[in-house]
Design an enzyme around this catalytic site. Sequence first.
Site, PDB file in Angstrom:
ATOM      1  N   ARG A 170      -2.518  -9.404  -1.471  1.00  0.00           N
ATOM      2  CA  ARG A 170      -3.545 -10.444  -1.624  1.00  0.00           C
ATOM      3  C   ARG A 170      -4.477 -10.131  -2.786  1.00  0.00           C
ATOM      4  O   ARG A 170      -4.968 -11.010  -3.452  1.00  0.00           O
ATOM      5  CB  ARG A 170      -4.353 -10.590  -0.333  1.00  0.00           C
ATOM      6  CG  ARG A 170      -3.822 -11.694   0.530  1.00  0.00           C
ATOM      7  CD  ARG A 170      -4.773 -12.025   1.640  1.00  0.00           C
ATOM      8  NE  ARG A 170      -5.638 -13.158   1.275  1.00  0.00           N
ATOM      9  CZ  ARG A 170      -5.274 -14.423   1.395  1.00  0.00           C
ATOM     10  NH1 ARG A 170      -4.075 -14.739   1.814  1.00  0.00           N
ATOM     11  NH2 ARG A 170      -6.116 -15.393   1.094  1.00  0.00           N
TER      12      ARG A 170
ATOM     13  N   HIS B 233       5.380  -0.338  19.365  1.00  0.00           N
ATOM     14  CA  HIS B 233       4.384   0.158  18.406  1.00  0.00           C
ATOM     15  C   HIS B 233       4.542   1.666  18.191  1.00  0.00           C
ATOM     16  O   HIS B 233       3.652   2.459  18.535  1.00  0.00           O
ATOM     17  CB  HIS B 233       2.964  -0.188  18.861  1.00  0.00           C
ATOM     18  CG  HIS B 233       1.972  -0.169  17.730  1.00  0.00           C
ATOM     19  ND1 HIS B 233       0.850  -0.966  17.703  1.00  0.00           N
ATOM     20  CD2 HIS B 233       1.937   0.555  16.576  1.00  0.00           C
ATOM     21  CE1 HIS B 233       0.177  -0.722  16.586  1.00  0.00           C
ATOM     22  NE2 HIS B 233       0.815   0.198  15.895  1.00  0.00           N
ATOM     23  N   ILE B 234       5.661   2.048  17.574  1.00  0.00           N
ATOM     24  CA  ILE B 234       5.950   3.480  17.387  1.00  0.00           C
ATOM     25  C   ILE B 234       6.066   3.856  15.906  1.00  0.00           C
ATOM     26  O   ILE B 234       6.723   4.845  15.556  1.00  0.00           O
ATOM     27  CB  ILE B 234       7.240   3.901  18.142  1.00  0.00           C
ATOM     28  CG1 ILE B 234       8.437   2.997  17.741  1.00  0.00           C
ATOM     29  CG2 ILE B 234       7.028   3.877  19.641  1.00  0.00           C
ATOM     30  CD1 ILE B 234       9.785   3.529  18.211  1.00  0.00           C
ATOM     31  N   GLY B 235       5.407   3.071  15.050  1.00  0.00           N
ATOM     32  CA  GLY B 235       5.519   3.302  13.605  1.00  0.00           C
ATOM     33  C   GLY B 235       5.329   4.759  13.196  1.00  0.00           C
ATOM     34  O   GLY B 235       6.116   5.321  12.436  1.00  0.00           O
TER      35      GLY B 235
ATOM     36  N   GLY C 186       0.868  -1.190   0.000  1.00  0.00           N
ATOM     37  CA  GLY C 186       0.000   0.000   0.000  1.00  0.00           C
ATOM     38  C   GLY C 186       0.897   1.231   0.000  1.00  0.00           C
ATOM     39  O   GLY C 186       2.019   1.194  -0.504  1.00  0.00           O
TER      40      GLY C 186
ATOM     41  N   ILE D 168       2.395   2.693   2.575  1.00  0.00           N
ATOM     42  CA  ILE D 168       3.605   2.534   3.395  1.00  0.00           C
ATOM     43  C   ILE D 168       4.588   1.597   2.692  1.00  0.00           C
ATOM     44  O   ILE D 168       5.791   1.881   2.594  1.00  0.00           O
ATOM     45  CB  ILE D 168       3.237   2.025   4.810  1.00  0.00           C
ATOM     46  CG1 ILE D 168       2.408   3.089   5.536  1.00  0.00           C
ATOM     47  CG2 ILE D 168       4.485   1.668   5.620  1.00  0.00           C
ATOM     48  CD1 ILE D 168       1.768   2.643   6.842  1.00  0.00           C
TER      49      ILE D 168
ATOM     50  N   ILE E 100       5.944  -4.399  10.839  1.00  0.00           N
ATOM     51  CA  ILE E 100       5.520  -3.070  11.344  1.00  0.00           C
ATOM     52  C   ILE E 100       4.006  -2.896  11.190  1.00  0.00           C
ATOM     53  O   ILE E 100       3.491  -1.793  11.326  1.00  0.00           O
ATOM     54  CB  ILE E 100       6.238  -1.919  10.597  1.00  0.00           C
ATOM     55  CG1 ILE E 100       5.985  -1.995   9.080  1.00  0.00           C
ATOM     56  CG2 ILE E 100       7.713  -1.912  10.898  1.00  0.00           C
ATOM     57  CD1 ILE E 100       6.339  -0.727   8.343  1.00  0.00           C
ATOM     58  N   ALA E 101       3.303  -4.004  10.864  1.00  0.00           N
ATOM     59  CA  ALA E 101       1.875  -3.876  10.526  1.00  0.00           C
ATOM     60  C   ALA E 101       0.985  -4.193  11.729  1.00  0.00           C
ATOM     61  O   ALA E 101       0.601  -3.287  12.484  1.00  0.00           O
ATOM     62  CB  ALA E 101       1.564  -4.766   9.336  1.00  0.00           C
ATOM     63  N   ARG E 102       0.698  -5.462  11.937  1.00  0.00           N
ATOM     64  CA  ARG E 102      -0.069  -5.911  13.091  1.00  0.00           C
ATOM     65  C   ARG E 102       0.469  -7.266  13.532  1.00  0.00           C
ATOM     66  O   ARG E 102       0.757  -8.131  12.698  1.00  0.00           O
ATOM     67  CB  ARG E 102      -1.566  -6.053  12.761  1.00  0.00           C
ATOM     68  CG  ARG E 102      -2.314  -4.747  12.590  1.00  0.00           C
ATOM     69  CD  ARG E 102      -2.452  -3.976  13.910  1.00  0.00           C
ATOM     70  NE  ARG E 102      -3.144  -2.709  13.756  1.00  0.00           N
ATOM     71  CZ  ARG E 102      -2.558  -1.536  13.515  1.00  0.00           C
ATOM     72  NH1 ARG E 102      -1.247  -1.450  13.393  1.00  0.00           N
ATOM     73  NH2 ARG E 102      -3.278  -0.443  13.407  1.00  0.00           N
TER      74      ARG E 102
ATOM     75  N   GLU F  17      -1.316  -6.991  22.051  1.00  0.00           N
ATOM     76  CA  GLU F  17      -0.627  -5.841  22.669  1.00  0.00           C
ATOM     77  C   GLU F  17      -1.432  -5.303  23.850  1.00  0.00           C
ATOM     78  O   GLU F  17      -2.660  -5.278  23.769  1.00  0.00           O
ATOM     79  CB  GLU F  17      -0.479  -4.709  21.626  1.00  0.00           C
ATOM     80  CG  GLU F  17       0.584  -5.003  20.607  1.00  0.00           C
ATOM     81  CD  GLU F  17       0.721  -3.880  19.578  1.00  0.00           C
ATOM     82  OE1 GLU F  17       0.313  -2.732  19.856  1.00  0.00           O
ATOM     83  OE2 GLU F  17       1.236  -4.164  18.492  1.00  0.00           O
TER      84      GLU F  17
HETATM   85  C1  DGY Z   1      -1.489   2.762  12.679  1.00  0.00           C
HETATM   86  O1  DGY Z   1      -1.723   3.979  12.678  1.00  0.00           O
HETATM   87  O2  DGY Z   1      -2.343   1.931  12.385  1.00  0.00           O
HETATM   88  C2  DGY Z   1      -0.105   2.289  12.974  1.00  0.00           C
HETATM   89  O3  DGY Z   1      -0.137   1.028  13.534  1.00  0.00           O
HETATM   90  C3  DGY Z   1       0.699   3.230  13.786  1.00  0.00           C
HETATM   91  O4  DGY Z   1       2.002   2.772  13.907  1.00  0.00           O
END
Ligand code: DGY
Length: 326
Positions: free
Chosen positions: A177, A283-285, A154, A156, A234-236, A265
């Site tokens: 997918r 979780h600091i993306g 996507g 990101i 870095i997603a879920r 989490e």
């Molecule tokens: C979001 O905004 O969904 C992200 O997980 C933040 O890192």
Amino acid sequence: MEKVVITRKIPENGIEKLKEYFDVYINPVERNMTKDEIIDAAKDAYAIIPMVSDVIDQEVLQRAKSLKIIANYGVGINNVDIDFATRNGILFTNTPGVLTQSTAELGWSLIMACARCIPQADKFTKEGSFNGFSPTLMLGKELYGKTLGIIGMGKIGSSIARIANFGFNMNVVYYNRHESDKQLLVDAKKVQLDELLNISDVIIISAPLNSESRYLISKKEFDKMKKDVVFVNIARGEIVDTNALINTLKEGRLFSCGLDVYENEPNFDKRLLEFDNCVMLPHIGSATIQTRERMSEIVADNVIAVYKGQCPDFVVNGDKLCSAKK
Ligand code: DGY
């Protein structure tokens, strides 16, 4: 004045805007609200601004009789029962776009930290173990010209690919997918998941969590990865089977892994702490000052737009609910 509930303190700029129109309730404690606390705070609220970690399900929504909008503070949308919200005329918005670059940069921070043993080297130096240059100390992996596999191309994912193309001359492959008709502005080749797992030197997950991506990466998928791959999520957390990840780490088959997200989490699996080559972030993306301020502004604007009878930006379930307003 109508009430707006914000489940964690967000930057002041958005709060100030909201205060012109609403009575703003902000979670006063430095932790996530419990479900009971959210239910209690939201029962008479006009709007709720939840964090992506707050579960806003049917139980919460059924009790929030006056709720008109859920303005998620984040891009992810898996924490909200969207169908139930839509059936009950509650708009649901998120904050895409503004956090693309910060999250991609965090993804790259994790890739670099994993590839060059940065946390281990930091710890080693600070604990006094550095006794001179060593030709064999903390040997990492060079990324230039290697293959990066991106699961979830996507916004990101595309930003991560751009950095890979221009910064590291990497060969980028990706897996989505579903077919996307959006034209990619990066040099990347779409492949099947198995091929991506087989050929990538670095794998990063940047896909949304939904029923199709839950446990997309389990034992079978780890078994297909190259030995010594760098694996980053870095997603879920729920996209990866944590047990399978831990077994793969135990078998020494990953060079390293980098995690910004976890199943369940903040109660992540404590067995992950045993691995020096597992870099773990809280979780600091999207956590840059600029991005978090922009997110604060967007959630405030979205709530205010609904209050003024307008269709907000970034509405997830607007097809049915917004058409009349447009
Ligand atoms: C979001 O905004 O969904 C992200 O997980 C933040 O890192």
